[in-house]
Design an enzyme around this catalytic site. Structure first.
Site, PDB file in Angstrom:
ATOM      1  N   ARG A  39       0.811  -1.201   0.000  1.00 29.90           N
ATOM      2  CA  ARG A  39       0.000   0.000   0.000  1.00 29.90           C
ATOM      3  C   ARG A  39       0.851   1.261   0.000  1.00 29.90           C
ATOM      4  O   ARG A  39       0.379   2.327  -0.370  1.00 29.90           O
ATOM      5  CB  ARG A  39      -0.940   0.006   1.201  1.00 29.90           C
ATOM      6  CG  ARG A  39      -2.319  -0.467   0.837  1.00 29.90           C
ATOM      7  CD  ARG A  39      -3.264  -0.230   1.992  1.00 29.90           C
ATOM      8  NE  ARG A  39      -3.344  -1.415   2.824  1.00 29.90           N
ATOM      9  CZ  ARG A  39      -4.059  -2.476   2.492  1.00 29.90           C
ATOM     10  NH1 ARG A  39      -4.737  -2.479   1.372  1.00 29.90           N
ATOM     11  NH2 ARG A  39      -4.091  -3.518   3.260  1.00 29.90           N
ATOM     12  N   ALA A  40       2.102   1.134   0.430  1.00 27.46           N
ATOM     13  CA  ALA A  40       2.968   2.315   0.488  1.00 27.46           C
ATOM     14  C   ALA A  40       3.139   2.925  -0.896  1.00 27.46           C
ATOM     15  O   ALA A  40       2.933   4.120  -1.089  1.00 27.46           O
ATOM     16  CB  ALA A  40       4.320   1.942   1.090  1.00 27.46           C
TER      17      ALA A  40
END
Ligand SMILES: [Zn+2]
Length: 408
Positions: A336-337
């Site tokens: 998700r980063a």
């Protein structure tokens, strides 16, 4: 009167803002506009005539003093729902809740389903006719509209909500008539809207689980005896919390795209201005709101425009490679980063009216996209955060300065 015009406070434009052109520059981006308007003193009272104000009169977003990063993060989340929402961390009294509630005047328009289950034409385009309910499938086939344009709403999930309020429960009125029917819960109402959870770290575990399920799948199913119903639940998640009051479970922390550490205002001039605006708003909310009415309308229009331009904004491979390098060097595991980093960069470019993401866009949003990604332990949060912030700043400098062909 407390509304004398005062000069723009120094430091209201973050160090990483793009340099302004010489002379009196035109406003080149949404961010500049917001910084400029919010850094301005209140203008004298205008006529009390205003139209369309809601019963509750929230503090205008643009009247919030300081907190540039918080404001930017919230606006970018409105422009691009795919960046994954925003978590605001900070002590009480730093304006987190006020800022989120003040977004109501800036909310863009989006297609709103006409159907109880939230079906949209794009669901058919993506998933075929089976992706919508039978009623909508029939409408779609007959060329009837499934949606109309409507303002995105702010839906709050209060701390005292019960699980059946959140996911929906048996409709008592229908049950009284010997029928079983499931009532829409907060998560279904939040579909295509903003879902705001204040004190998100204090939510009960079962509610957090329901929230995580819905956030992960974009829909959820409620079963009550013989009855079950599936609802769309694709929301922009906004959370706020005071880290001194408890930890946030790592799973839900990972759910939030952007993380902003909201600190109390340090500049005494800014604190005084904030105090004056709050007092004035308490005494005469309409006066404060009307002073910001035109600017608010302009920012809302720019957000809408940026949202419409977003699909055209591209991320060049070399900029993506820089971003991935940054994530790798931060030793962040969550995928998700980079999703957040890239989607936020695209929103930032769209806000500035550009169609190609640059390294500068990446640089501007990297701190809020990547901080607090490595660990779920909040106790040492303040100490660690300071170290991480310094490391991140150093890395951003070293990594993003490297020409692409020298990377290994
Ligand atoms: Zn439907």
């Amino acid at each position: 009167m407390t509304d004398e015009v005062r000069p723009e406070p120094e430091g209201s434009i973050p160090a990483d803002a793009q340099p302004l052109a010489e002379g009196t520059p035109p406003v080149r981006s949404l961010r500049e506009l917001i910084d400029r308007v919010t850094g301005r003193g209140l203008t004298p009272a205008q006529s009390a005539e205003e139209s369309g104000l809601a019963e509750v009169l929230p503090f205008p977003f643009l009247a919030l003093v300081g907190q540039s990063e918080m404001k930017l993060a919230l606006v970018l989340a409105l422009i691009n729902p795919a960046l994954g929402g925003v978590l605001l961390l900070g002590p009480r009294g730093t304006g987190k809740t006020t800022a989120v509630r003040s977004l109501v005047d800036l909310l863009p328009e989006a297609p709103r389903s006409l159907c109880y289950y939230g079906c949209l034409p794009e669901d058919v385009e993506k998933g075929g006719i089976d992706a919508v309910c039978p009623d909508c499938a029939r409408k779609y086939a007959q060329g009837e509209p499934l949606a109309k344009m409507d303002h995105v709403r702010l839906v709050e999930l209060p701390l005292n909500a019960r699980l059946e309020d959140v996911v929906g429960g048996v409709d008592e009125r229908a049950a009284a008539n010997q029928r079983m029917r499931v009532k829409r819960g907060i998560l279904a109402q939040a579909d295509r809207n903003l879902l705001y959870v204040d004190e998100v770290n204090l939510l009960e575990d079962d509610i957090v689980d329901a929230l995580l399920d819905a956030a992960a799948q974009g829909s959820y199913t409620v079963r009550r005896g013989p009855v079950s119903a599936t609802y769309w639940s694709r929301f922009i998640l906004i959370g706020s919390m005071n880290p001194e009051e408890g930890e946030l479970r790592p799973q839900i922390q990972d759910r939030f795209g952007l993380r902003v550490v909201v600190r109390p205002l340090e500049d005494s001039q800014e604190r005084l201005e904030a105090y004056r605006r709050v007092q004035l708003h308490r005494a005469n909310p309409r006066q404060v709101i009307s002073a910001y009415l035109d600017d608010t309308a302009q920012v809302q229009a720019e957000i809408q425009l940026a949202r419409e331009c977003l699909p055209k904004v591209v991320l060049p491979d070399e900029v993506a490679a820089q971003g991935l390098n940054l994530v790798a060097q931060m030793h962040i595991e969550s995928l998700r980063a980079e999703i957040t980093l890239f989607e936020t960069s695209r929103a930032y470019a769209a806000a500035a009216g550009r169609q190609v993401v640059s390294g500068d866009d990446l640089r501007a949003v990297a701190p809020m996209a990547l901080r607090l990604r490595r660990s779920g332990f909040m106790q040492e949060y303040f100490a660690r955060q300071k170290d991480e912030e310094a490391e991140l700043a150093g890395l951003i400098d070293s990594v993003l300065e490297q020409p692409t062909n020298k990377r290994t």
